[in-house]
Design an enzyme around this catalytic site. Sequence first.
Site, PDB file in Angstrom:
ATOM      1  N   HIS A 125      -5.997  -5.285 -12.780  1.00 52.35           N
ATOM      2  CA  HIS A 125      -4.844  -5.695 -13.690  1.00 52.35           C
ATOM      3  C   HIS A 125      -4.227  -4.040 -12.590  1.00 52.35           C
ATOM      4  O   HIS A 125      -2.922  -4.305 -11.903  1.00 52.35           O
ATOM      5  CB  HIS A 125      -4.647  -4.698 -14.660  1.00 52.35           C
ATOM      6  CG  HIS A 125      -3.124  -4.675 -14.939  1.00 52.35           C
ATOM      7  ND1 HIS A 125      -2.201  -5.280 -16.238  1.00 52.35           N
ATOM      8  CD2 HIS A 125      -3.051  -3.528 -14.991  1.00 52.35           C
ATOM      9  CE1 HIS A 125      -1.313  -5.311 -16.385  1.00 52.35           C
ATOM     10  NE2 HIS A 125      -1.253  -3.486 -15.934  1.00 52.35           N
ATOM     11  N   GLU A 171       5.358  -2.863 -15.938  1.00 46.91           N
ATOM     12  CA  GLU A 171       4.529  -3.751 -16.016  1.00 46.91           C
ATOM     13  C   GLU A 171       5.181  -5.070 -16.524  1.00 46.91           C
ATOM     14  O   GLU A 171       4.702  -6.628 -15.812  1.00 46.91           O
ATOM     15  CB  GLU A 171       4.332  -4.023 -17.858  1.00 46.91           C
ATOM     16  CG  GLU A 171       2.914  -2.037 -18.086  1.00 46.91           C
ATOM     17  CD  GLU A 171       1.659  -2.773 -17.740  1.00 46.91           C
ATOM     18  OE1 GLU A 171       1.625  -3.293 -17.036  1.00 46.91           O
ATOM     19  OE2 GLU A 171       1.071  -1.500 -17.182  1.00 46.91           O
ATOM     20  N   SER A 190      -0.360  -9.484 -12.410  1.00 49.89           N
ATOM     21  CA  SER A 190      -1.933  -9.879 -12.359  1.00 49.89           C
ATOM     22  C   SER A 190      -2.175 -11.009 -14.054  1.00 49.89           C
ATOM     23  O   SER A 190      -3.571 -10.660 -13.966  1.00 49.89           O
ATOM     24  CB  SER A 190      -2.705  -8.765 -13.078  1.00 49.89           C
ATOM     25  OG  SER A 190      -2.005  -7.916 -14.088  1.00 49.89           O
TER      26      SER A 190
END
Length: 288
Positions: A125, A171, A190
């Site tokens: 990630h 994010e 991710s």
Amino acid sequence: MSMTGTRQDFASEFTIEQEWQGYSAEEHAIWRLLFERQQRLLVGRACREYLEGLGGLGVEADGIPNFRRLSDVLDAATGWRIVAVPGLVPDDVFFAHLARRRFPSTCFIRRRDQLDYLQEPDVFHDICGHVPLLMNPVFADYMQAYGEGGLKAQGLGHLQRLARLYWYTVEFGLIATPEGLRIYGSGILSSAGESVYSLEDPRPNRVRFELRRVMRTRYRIDAFQQTYFVIDDFQQLFDATRPDFAPIYPDIAALPDIEPDARIDEDREPHSDRGGKKMGRRITAAQV
């Protein structure tokens, strides 16, 4: 975890050595599996800046990258470096790293039974999701400005508002392009499932980025997002962090929060989209 003031000894207390030589063949194999699967999904979905950054870093499927090598490439491009940390770090430590153009990355990689969901960020990630965009000068400046803003927000008692900005941009952000919406948020980049869901599922809201709206919107950490905010370009994101947020925080605090699935009358559609019906619970301005 919030703390008052910035740790003076954060480097010695919360940074570790990556110990790249200690990764097992199984750990490198899991990286390879994740990387190859995600790269197939991101064709036509990830933004150009991310793909260029990934290529420029030389991140590939052959195994977990060596942080020192990546840092040398990153430092030459935008002045950023990667520092290894044992896991999630306190807020002030995280912000202090970003303010100094240091990106804290975990070293461990998920197990095979965690390929599709992991609540705590792992090395895939952090490195494959976050680091490529730090090769972009404008996004790199945004991340440093966010770190500086985080230290100030912590002192003012408004960290939750700024955390929402990070969540819905760094994010889980989307960007409008002439070819349609593309992904730049690392949490999506991710995630195999959310890479498809965020762009192609008709259920989530996709609305144009507006700073105060973002700071008022709650989010969930246990499911795909119900609302995605769409920027026009990374300069818009950087410009949003330029003003002093100190006078903005009290204004936002006086208003009720907005639920993750809600739409409000002021919401505007993105400039470009891949199509799909917009859905979501709508509320009126009187309710907010």
